[in-house]
Design a protein around this motif. Structure first.
Motif, PDB file in Angstrom:
ATOM      1  N   GLY A  32       1.112  -1.397   0.194  1.00 52.34           N
ATOM      2  CA  GLY A  32      -0.027  -0.062  -0.022  1.00 52.34           C
ATOM      3  C   GLY A  32       0.758   0.737  -0.022  1.00 52.34           C
ATOM      4  N   ALA A  33       1.608   1.068   0.541  1.00 53.57           N
ATOM      5  CA  ALA A  33       2.428   2.326   0.969  1.00 53.57           C
ATOM      6  C   ALA A  33       4.041   2.433  -0.299  1.00 53.57           C
ATOM      7  N   ALA A  34       4.005   1.277  -0.982  1.00 55.09           N
ATOM      8  CA  ALA A  34       4.758   1.717  -2.119  1.00 55.09           C
ATOM      9  C   ALA A  34       4.016   1.803  -3.428  1.00 55.09           C
ATOM     10  N   PHE A  35       3.358   1.771  -3.802  1.00 58.78           N
ATOM     11  CA  PHE A  35       2.150   1.816  -4.847  1.00 58.78           C
ATOM     12  C   PHE A  35       0.852   2.942  -4.617  1.00 58.78           C
ATOM     13  N   ILE A  36       0.197   3.250  -3.864  1.00 62.38           N
ATOM     14  CA  ILE A  36      -0.477   4.033  -3.693  1.00 62.38           C
ATOM     15  C   ILE A  36       0.269   4.768  -2.800  1.00 62.38           C
ATOM     16  N   GLY A  37       0.772   5.327  -2.295  1.00 66.87           N
ATOM     17  CA  GLY A  37       1.950   6.118  -1.375  1.00 66.87           C
ATOM     18  C   GLY A  37       0.487   5.898  -0.412  1.00 66.87           C
ATOM     19  N   GLU A  38      -0.247   4.387   0.509  1.00 69.08           N
ATOM     20  CA  GLU A  38      -0.360   5.701   1.961  1.00 69.08           C
ATOM     21  C   GLU A  38       0.656   5.726   2.739  1.00 69.08           C
ATOM     22  N   ALA A  39       0.082   5.822   3.757  1.00 67.34           N
ATOM     23  CA  ALA A  39       1.580   6.582   5.116  1.00 67.34           C
ATOM     24  C   ALA A  39       1.511   5.300   5.670  1.00 67.34           C
ATOM     25  N   ILE A  40       2.853   5.366   6.268  1.00 65.88           N
ATOM     26  CA  ILE A  40       3.389   4.099   7.185  1.00 65.88           C
ATOM     27  C   ILE A  40       3.824   5.226   8.463  1.00 65.88           C
ATOM     28  N   ASN A  41       3.167   5.905   9.307  1.00 63.44           N
ATOM     29  CA  ASN A  41       2.967   6.833  10.786  1.00 63.44           C
ATOM     30  C   ASN A  41       3.558   5.297  11.934  1.00 63.44           C
ATOM     31  N   ALA A  42       3.236   6.399  12.848  1.00 63.40           N
ATOM     32  CA  ALA A  42       3.896   5.591  14.703  1.00 63.40           C
ATOM     33  C   ALA A  42       2.876   5.157  15.023  1.00 63.40           C
ATOM     34  N   ARG A  43       1.540   5.310  14.606  1.00 62.62           N
ATOM     35  CA  ARG A  43       0.150   4.829  15.634  1.00 62.62           C
ATOM     36  C   ARG A  43       0.225   3.244  14.404  1.00 62.62           C
TER      37      ARG A  43
END
Length: 319
Positions: free
Chosen positions: A276-287
């Protein structure tokens, strides 16, 4: 002479191990990637229609391939088997997969995958509440940790707020999946697993189609506006998510230790978050990272405890 014989024996032993890891990697990647595939597919295909097309196609192909194989006399397919497939397919695929499809309209794929990963927690609760089975201490610890992780993911303040409706849908999905998985042992499904799976898919495709009609999706869909990306994603879900991925999983259940096969439950969400992060830029945040670590730890504790209990139950006690 002895050395070549030992080398040949080692090579024969290594081949099954290599096949097991290949099949396990297939389940890891393909099932972890289905969250991204669903996101792309429902971008221009209505969700219920997408589910109907996916499972009618996959179930039809699998049924034609599986129904002619195995012991057909000892494993007949009649009204009782079709009814059982309706009940289990409705829970696993319509409730389970349908919840994922709907949740992904409102939440990132990684978040949905982490919430769906709670399925082992729900299985443990159903075993205790419905069937009165005693829960090992490690399972109880896992439940407390797991639902604490869910609460942190949904309710903690700060950036990365989770849509509560999406969270409810994503949590309903593993509850339905867990219910179907547990009650599979109590209905008269076909003995041949691929036949049973194909029948469940066909029912799911039909039910999704009915929902698509009732909600007016078919009247609103503009076929010319469906993108090539959505079509490719749908084909990916049919071929790789349903046919290849499930076949690899069924083979693993018969060829590898359950403790190893069960690791898919806490690897899939990691794959989904990364894709999800690699292909559609979903954020990987601390939460997401903290809650994900807590949930995956809880799932691992429950899977290990249940596998340990199952292996101890199979070991005969000497007099």
């Amino acid at each position: 002479m002895a050395q070549p014989l030992r080398q040949q024996a080692g090579a024969r032993a290594a081949r099954p191990a290599a096949r097991i890891w290949l099949a396990l990697g297939t389940v890891y990647i393909l099932w972890g990637s289905t969250y991204l595939g669903i996101k792309y597919a429902i971008d221009t295909i209505p969700p219920f229609l997408m589910g109907s097309l996916r499972f009618l196609a996959a179930g039809g192909v699998l049924y034609l391939l599986a129904i002619r194989n195995g012991d057909r006399r000892a494993d007949p397919v009649g009204a009782r088997q079709w009814l059982a497939a309706l009940l289990i397919g409705g829970a696993l695929l319509v409730g389970g997969n349908g919840g994922v499809i709907l949740a992904e309209q409102y939440a990132p794929t990684g978040v949905v995958a982490l919430l769906v990963a709670t399925a082992p927690l729900w299985m443990a609760i159903i075993d205790r509440v419905v069937f009165g089975r005693r829960l090992p201490a490690l399972v109880i610890v896992g439940l407390l940790i797991g639902f604490g992780g869910v609460a942190f993911l949904i309710g903690s303040p700060g950036s990365g707020h989770i849509n509560l409706f999406a969270a409810a849908l994503a949590l309903a999905a593993p509850l339905c999946w867990a219910s179907g998985s547990v009650f599979t042992r109590h209905v008269k499904l076909p003995i041949r697993p691929l036949v049973a799976a194909s029948m469940e898919m066909l029912w799911a495709g039909l039910l999704f189609g009915i929902f698509s009609l009732v909600t007016g999706e078919l009247g609103r869909v503009h076929w010319q506006h469906i993108s090539t990306t959505s079509i490719v994603a749908l084909l990916y879900l049919i071929v790789f998510g349903s046919l290849v991925g499930f076949s690899a999983y069924v083979w693993l259940l018969r060829s590898a230790p359950l403790s190893l096969v069960s690791t898919y439950a806490y690897v899939n969400p990691v794959v989904a978050v990364i894709l999800g992060a690699a292909f559609i830029g979903e954020a990987i945040n601390a939460r997401l990272v903290i809650a994900g670590g807590i949930i995956i730890l809880a799932v691992a504790l429950i899977v290990v405890a249940r596998n340990r209990a199952a292996s101890q139950a199979r070991v005969p006690v000497s007099a």
